[in-house]
Design an enzyme around this catalytic site. Structure first.
Site, PDB file in Angstrom:
ATOM      1  N   HIS A  67      -4.410 -19.688 -13.302  1.00 28.53           N
ATOM      2  CA  HIS A  67      -4.107 -18.862 -12.896  1.00 28.53           C
ATOM      3  C   HIS A  67      -5.012 -17.548 -12.524  1.00 28.53           C
ATOM      4  CE1 HIS A  67      -1.446 -14.844 -14.094  1.00 28.53           C
ATOM      5  NE2 HIS A  67      -2.543 -15.097 -13.290  1.00 28.53           N
ATOM      6  N   ARG A  90       4.419 -16.526 -10.314  1.00 29.82           N
ATOM      7  CA  ARG A  90       5.028 -16.125 -12.248  1.00 29.82           C
ATOM      8  C   ARG A  90       5.941 -18.151 -12.636  1.00 29.82           C
ATOM      9  NH1 ARG A  90       1.515 -13.361 -12.327  1.00 29.82           N
ATOM     10  NH2 ARG A  90       0.882 -11.087 -13.072  1.00 29.82           N
TER      11      ARG A  90
HETATM   12  P1  NDP Z   1       5.899  -6.746  -4.826  1.00 25.94           P
HETATM   13  O1  NDP Z   1       6.384  -5.879  -5.504  1.00 25.94           O
HETATM   14  O2  NDP Z   1       5.074  -5.990  -2.870  1.00 25.94           O
HETATM   15  O3  NDP Z   1       6.449  -8.309  -3.286  1.00 25.94           O
HETATM   16  C1  NDP Z   1       8.087  -8.082  -4.621  1.00 25.94           C
HETATM   17  C2  NDP Z   1       8.750  -9.320  -3.967  1.00 25.94           C
HETATM   18  O4  NDP Z   1       9.573  -9.155  -3.944  1.00 25.94           O
HETATM   19  C3  NDP Z   1       9.613  -7.814  -2.560  1.00 25.94           C
HETATM   20  O5  NDP Z   1       9.634  -8.089  -1.079  1.00 25.94           O
HETATM   21  C4  NDP Z   1      10.900  -7.509  -3.253  1.00 25.94           C
HETATM   22  O6  NDP Z   1      11.982  -6.656  -2.631  1.00 25.94           O
HETATM   23  C5  NDP Z   1      11.298  -8.979  -3.543  1.00 25.94           C
HETATM   24  N1  NDP Z   1      12.012  -9.498  -4.539  1.00 25.94           N
HETATM   25  C6  NDP Z   1      11.921  -8.926  -5.838  1.00 25.94           C
HETATM   26  N2  NDP Z   1      13.035  -9.514  -6.985  1.00 25.94           N
HETATM   27  C7  NDP Z   1      14.278 -10.357  -5.556  1.00 25.94           C
HETATM   28  C8  NDP Z   1      15.322 -10.867  -5.331  1.00 25.94           C
HETATM   29  N3  NDP Z   1      15.933 -10.865  -6.856  1.00 25.94           N
HETATM   30  N4  NDP Z   1      15.580 -11.036  -4.786  1.00 25.94           N
HETATM   31  C9  NDP Z   1      14.860 -11.303  -3.633  1.00 25.94           C
HETATM   32  N5  NDP Z   1      13.684 -11.385  -3.498  1.00 25.94           N
HETATM   33  C10 NDP Z   1      12.979 -10.282  -4.621  1.00 25.94           C
HETATM   34  O7  NDP Z   1       4.982  -7.127  -5.249  1.00 25.94           O
HETATM   35  P2  NDP Z   1       3.803  -7.981  -4.703  1.00 25.94           P
HETATM   36  O8  NDP Z   1       3.703  -8.978  -3.597  1.00 25.94           O
HETATM   37  O9  NDP Z   1       2.061  -7.139  -5.627  1.00 25.94           O
HETATM   38  O10 NDP Z   1       3.006  -8.954  -5.880  1.00 25.94           O
HETATM   39  C11 NDP Z   1       4.120 -10.036  -5.977  1.00 25.94           C
HETATM   40  C12 NDP Z   1       3.660 -10.740  -7.340  1.00 25.94           C
HETATM   41  O11 NDP Z   1       2.334 -12.281  -7.469  1.00 25.94           O
HETATM   42  C13 NDP Z   1       4.135 -10.045  -8.612  1.00 25.94           C
HETATM   43  O12 NDP Z   1       4.751  -9.489  -9.223  1.00 25.94           O
HETATM   44  C14 NDP Z   1       3.315 -11.357  -9.363  1.00 25.94           C
HETATM   45  O13 NDP Z   1       3.964 -11.741 -10.063  1.00 25.94           O
HETATM   46  C15 NDP Z   1       1.928 -12.407  -8.800  1.00 25.94           C
HETATM   47  N6  NDP Z   1       0.762 -12.042  -8.391  1.00 25.94           N
HETATM   48  C16 NDP Z   1       0.190 -13.045  -8.952  1.00 25.94           C
HETATM   49  C17 NDP Z   1      -1.148 -13.228  -8.492  1.00 25.94           C
HETATM   50  C18 NDP Z   1      -2.229 -14.183  -9.299  1.00 25.94           C
HETATM   51  O14 NDP Z   1      -3.269 -14.324  -9.349  1.00 25.94           O
HETATM   52  N7  NDP Z   1      -1.350 -15.518  -9.470  1.00 25.94           N
HETATM   53  C19 NDP Z   1      -1.677 -11.999  -8.356  1.00 25.94           C
HETATM   54  C20 NDP Z   1      -1.013 -11.219  -7.828  1.00 25.94           C
HETATM   55  C21 NDP Z   1       0.300 -11.282  -8.426  1.00 25.94           C
HETATM   56  P3  NDP Z   1      12.312  -6.126  -1.722  1.00 25.94           P
HETATM   57  O15 NDP Z   1      11.184  -6.516  -0.899  1.00 25.94           O
HETATM   58  O16 NDP Z   1      13.508  -6.186  -0.516  1.00 25.94           O
HETATM   59  O17 NDP Z   1      11.991  -5.013  -3.121  1.00 25.94           O
END
Ligand code: NDP
Length: 310
Positions: free
Chosen positions: A273, A225
């Site tokens: 995007h 993002r």
């Molecule tokens: P998930 O919820 O599966 O993974 C998110 C990861 O971020 C987890 O490992 C989580 O940690 C970690 N995380 C969250 N907050 C923190 C923090 N404060 N400190 C450290 N680590 C943190 O999401 P996805 O992998 O499915 O998707 C990730 C993002 O990708 C989406 O939120 C979206 O914004 C983006 N996206 C973009 C797309 C595009 O076309 N550009 C398409 C699809 C998604 P933990 O595992 O420990 O909970």
């Protein structure tokens, strides 16, 4: 009869009507699915934040909001949302698309392809790139998408570090968890990939100080993002050479305004995007399965942790 409201931008209905119908029929569900429905009857809301619906209190019988997108930053803090919120996790479509995008852009920079694709001066510089094992790649956000990308890159031989709130167990990958390990995760990284959700805790996570921890001339890939990066700090790091290139798929304002410095910057690749998108056929099966679960009293899949914001 289950009442399912399709609440997304109007042009999406044509894409999703048949895939959703097929997926719901395949599970033998008895349902009505429509983009127009008496709010008092709605039981499931297939949702995208660009639908224009933002008052969930209008749906007194609704049992769950099933988000079509992986990111939920535009809905998770909605005060009228008091029912479960599931996000899109779709290994066949969304995850596979992100693996392909990240792998492709990592390889572009790893192999230095640009120098050979555009070479107007016909310069002959026979310097081969290092092997992947000598290219440290750090992925910030090691959830569904980050881990899938990490596995693919590790499979190609890259030295991968994955960073999340909690450390993971992924073969062939160094994983780190928690705020106090972020500097370690970034130190010396030559390519950094952002796959964090946008929350108050992750906003501007890549700031000037953290950019300075990367290997000189590092590459930044952001398919997560826009607000994960401090834009001014990134521009300064590009201008100083600390970052040699940024490939950005997401921005604070989308579409990226025509006068934004990223458009004209020679070291920035702007993608609109498209890193990965929800694919109707496979996403419809994920949505249908969650509705089946709701109807049979089983727990929903891919529930969002409202307190954590993702
Ligand atoms: P998930 O919820 O599966 O993974 C998110 C990861 O971020 C987890 O490992 C989580 O940690 C970690 N995380 C969250 N907050 C923190 C923090 N404060 N400190 C450290 N680590 C943190 O999401 P996805 O992998 O499915 O998707 C990730 C993002 O990708 C989406 O939120 C979206 O914004 C983006 N996206 C973009 C797309 C595009 O076309 N550009 C398409 C699809 C998604 P933990 O595992 O420990 O909970």
């Amino acid at each position: 009869m289950i009442h399912i409201l399709f609440a997304a931008a109007p042009d999406r209905w044509a894409q999703y009507e048949h895939p959703l119908t097929r997926a719901l029929d395949a599970l033998g569900l008895d349902y009505v699915l429509s983009p127009e429905m008496d709010p008092a009857q709605v039981e499931y809301i297939v949702y995208a934040p660009n639908s224009g619906h933002d008052d969930f209190s209008l749906f007194p019988r609704a049992r769950a909001v099933l988000n079509l997108w992986a990111g939920v930053e535009n809905v998770v803090n909605n005060p009228t949302l008091t029912i479960p919120l599931a996000r899109m996790v779709d290994d066949e479509g969304l995850t596979q698309g992100m693996v392909e995008w990240v792998t492709g852009h990592v390889l572009r920079h790893h192999l230095g392809m640009d120098a050979h694709i555009v070479n107007p001066d016909r310069r002959w510089v026979p310097v081969a790139p290092p092997l992947a094992r000598d290219r440290p790649v750090t992925i910030l956000g090691f959830g569904t998408l980050g881990q899938a990308c990490g596995r693919a890159l590790a499979g190609l031989g890259f030295e991968v570090t994955g960073w999340a709130r909690s450390a993971k167990d992924v073969p062939g990958v160094r994983t780190l968890g928690g705020d106090d390990t972020l500097d370690t995760a970034l130190a010396g990284a030559q390519i950094v990939v952002l796959l964090l959700p946008l929350t108050e805790a992750t906003r501007n996570v890549l700031d000037a100080r953290r950019l300075s921890l990367l290997a000189p001339g590092a590459v930044v890939l952001n398919p997560g993002r826009g607000p994960l990066i401090d834009d001014d700090a990134l521009l300064a790091a590009l201008d100083s050479g600390q970052v040699s290139h940024a490939t950005l798929d997401v921005f604070r304002v989308e579409p990226l305004p025509q006068d934004h410095p990223f458009w004209a910057h020679p070291k920035v690749t702007v993608c609109p995007h498209i890193a990965s998108e929800t694919r109707p056929d496979s996403a419809a099966r994920v949505i249908a399965e969650n509705i089946r679960r709701g109807e049979s009293g089983e727990p929903f899949l891919h529930l969002v942790d409202r307190a954590a914001g993702y």
